[in-house]
Scaffold this motif. Structure first.
Motif, mmCIF file in Angstrom:
data_model
loop_
_atom_site.group_PDB
_atom_site.id
_atom_site.type_symbol
_atom_site.label_atom_id
_atom_site.label_comp_id
_atom_site.label_asym_id
_atom_site.label_seq_id
_atom_site.Cartn_x
_atom_site.Cartn_y
_atom_site.Cartn_z
ATOM 1 N N ALA A 57 -13.420 97.577 81.123
ATOM 2 C CA ALA A 57 -13.189 96.280 80.489
ATOM 3 C C ALA A 57 -14.520 95.678 80.066
ATOM 4 O O ALA A 57 -15.482 95.682 80.836
ATOM 5 C CB ALA A 57 -12.464 95.328 81.436
ATOM 6 N N GLY A 58 -14.574 95.184 78.847
ATOM 7 C CA GLY A 58 -15.729 94.442 78.364
ATOM 8 C C GLY A 58 -15.381 92.971 78.291
ATOM 9 O O GLY A 58 -14.335 92.600 77.743
ATOM 10 N N ILE A 59 -16.229 92.114 78.841
ATOM 11 C CA ILE A 59 -15.960 90.682 78.919
ATOM 12 C C ILE A 59 -16.985 89.935 78.075
ATOM 13 O O ILE A 59 -18.200 90.153 78.201
ATOM 14 C CB ILE A 59 -16.007 90.188 80.373
ATOM 15 C CG1 ILE A 59 -14.977 90.952 81.213
ATOM 16 C CG2 ILE A 59 -15.747 88.681 80.439
ATOM 17 C CD1 ILE A 59 -15.054 90.653 82.706
ATOM 18 N N TYR A 60 -16.477 89.043 77.223
ATOM 19 C CA TYR A 60 -17.323 88.224 76.350
ATOM 20 C C TYR A 60 -17.034 86.762 76.674
ATOM 21 O O TYR A 60 -15.923 86.283 76.462
ATOM 22 C CB TYR A 60 -17.032 88.544 74.881
ATOM 23 C CG TYR A 60 -17.344 89.984 74.530
ATOM 24 C CD1 TYR A 60 -18.550 90.337 73.933
ATOM 25 C CD2 TYR A 60 -16.438 91.002 74.832
ATOM 26 C CE1 TYR A 60 -18.845 91.668 73.631
ATOM 27 C CE2 TYR A 60 -16.713 92.329 74.541
ATOM 28 C CZ TYR A 60 -17.917 92.653 73.940
ATOM 29 O OH TYR A 60 -18.210 93.969 73.654
ATOM 30 N N GLU A 61 -18.038 86.072 77.197
ATOM 31 C CA GLU A 61 -17.866 84.729 77.735
ATOM 32 C C GLU A 61 -18.073 83.661 76.664
ATOM 33 O O GLU A 61 -19.008 83.728 75.857
ATOM 34 C CB GLU A 61 -18.881 84.491 78.858
ATOM 35 C CG GLU A 61 -18.766 85.435 80.038
ATOM 36 C CD GLU A 61 -17.685 85.028 81.014
ATOM 37 O OE1 GLU A 61 -17.050 83.977 80.796
ATOM 38 O OE2 GLU A 61 -17.475 85.756 82.000
ATOM 39 N N GLY A 62 -17.212 82.629 76.675
ATOM 40 C CA GLY A 62 -17.407 81.452 75.841
ATOM 41 C C GLY A 62 -18.294 80.441 76.541
ATOM 42 O O GLY A 62 -18.558 80.533 77.741
#
Length: 382
Positions: A57-62
């Motif tokens: 899983a790749g997570i991209y944070e706001g």
């Protein structure tokens, strides 16, 4: 359009690289490494590996608080020999990406490039590459993995390409979209004997002869409504391949299929009772086991609404198509903890069918699928 022409060229070649080197369910280590490297190249804020086996899983944070929105693709290919003559055909004997999971991964790779260049304004975008979809074990393993609790999506989305539909046209509905199914293995134990004196043994042959049509009779298909049930006998064997031995053991394999999980409970009960009655009547031992267990996929109205808006905004034509559909999909598990929906994207009306030995994912769908999902993410997360 968030993808450049160069992006499309590179993502197409990346997809074809995956196609050349497929991994089957539970053996996706090489594919998972390729995916993790791709996510790292986009600057993902976090990369989680080893999810439920080889999941990534790749997570991209706001920057601001908000929902966690997950988009899922599958890592695995199939244990089928490819017969295509395309230059990027499988280089692994007996294994091939003949369901399009390589293309689904390329769509998420496109999202990774877009999210790497511009983070969500709020919440988190999660790109989930799930293992072992083809045998129905992967999503459950991912969801049960303690690392998944750190992801805990509020919304989950997925797609699947679908030959037989016009290229690039989408199908989407609320409610059940794909069936529950499971493989049932019935083992019948008797006693072998010399073939010249079968009366001194206990053969399961008559039981098999009774069970095969009786199982099929439990469900012959029909309209895909709440009462839909189908049982397909897929394999049977009686005894050993020898002329001197009267059999003492037999197996029947059957696939049970219903529109909903609730319907599956009833069909399983009826199939087990039938097997038990025949075994008892014949004086045979009985063992029942299950594998390839798929939950039905249920599209939540709120999640469907997000996809509809994205399809319209991206001018992707859509209707209900032939949904719901008989085949099963492992995505249903993610709907337990998230508002979930998946849609189907046409691969061409005359395109080889899924799991055909000459199937290949249409590269034109990479940009179309990525546009729909990116629009969904931007609408929900900014």
């Amino acid at each position: 359009m968030f993808l450049t022409n160069q992006d499309v060229v590179e993502l197409t070649e990346w997809r074809r690289g995956l196609h050349r080197m497929p991994d089957v369910s539970g053996e996706e280590a090489r594919t998972a490494e390729t995916v993790a490297a791709l996510l790292a190249s986009t600057g993902a804020d976090r990369i989680v590996t080893g999810l439920g086996g080889h999941g990534v899983a790749g997570i991209y944070e706001g920057r601001e608080p908000g929902p966690t929105v997950m988009v899922r693709a599958e890592l695995d290919g199939l244990p089928i020999q490819e017969i295509s003559d395309v230059p990027h055909r499988s280089a692994v004997p007996g294994k091939a990406h003949l369901c399009g999971h390589d293309g689904h991964m390329a769509i998420l790779a496109a999202l990774a490039r877009g999210l790497g260049r511009r983070r969500p304004q709020r919440g988190r975008a999660v790109l989930m590459f799930q293992p072992a979809e083809e045998d129905g074990s992967g999503a459950a393993a991912v969801v049960e993995d303690p690392k998944f609790r750190e992801i805990a999506p509020d919304f989950a989305f997925a797609l699947h390409n679908l030959p037989g539909m016009p290229l690039g046209k989408a199908a989407l509905i609320e409610g059940p979209v794909s069936c529950a199914s499971r493989g049932m293995r019935i083992a019948l134990m008797g006693k072998t004997a010399h073939a010249s004196m079968p009366e001194f043994g206990l053969s399961p042959a008559d039981a098999v002869a009774k069970l095969m049509p009786a199982l099929t009779g439990l469900g012959r298909g029909g309209p895909l409504d709440e009462g839909f049930a189908m049982v397909t006998v897929t394999h049977a064997r009686v005894g050993e391949p020898a002329f001197g031995i009267a059999p003492g053991y037999a197996e029947i394999w059957a696939t049970l299929r219903t529109l909903t999980d609730a319907g599956m409970e009833g069909l399983v009960s009826r199939a087990e009772a039938l097997a038990a009655d025949v075994a008892r009547e014949q004086g045979l031992g009985l063992e029942i086991a299950y594998r390839d267990v798929f939950r039905h996929c249920e599209n939540a109205p709120e999640a469907v609404a997000h996809l509809r808006r994205a399809l319209d905004a991206e001018a992707v034509p859509w209707d209900r198509g032939d949904l719901p559909m008989r085949p099963s999909e492992d995505f249903g598990r993610f709907g337990d903890g998230a508002c979930a929906a998946m849609f189907f994207l046409g691969a061409g009306e005359k395109h080889p069918s899924l799991h055909n030995p000459d199937y290949d994912f249409p590269d034109d769908l990479i940009a179309i699928g990525a546009r729909v999902f990116m629009r969904t993410l931007r609408d929900m997360l900014g």
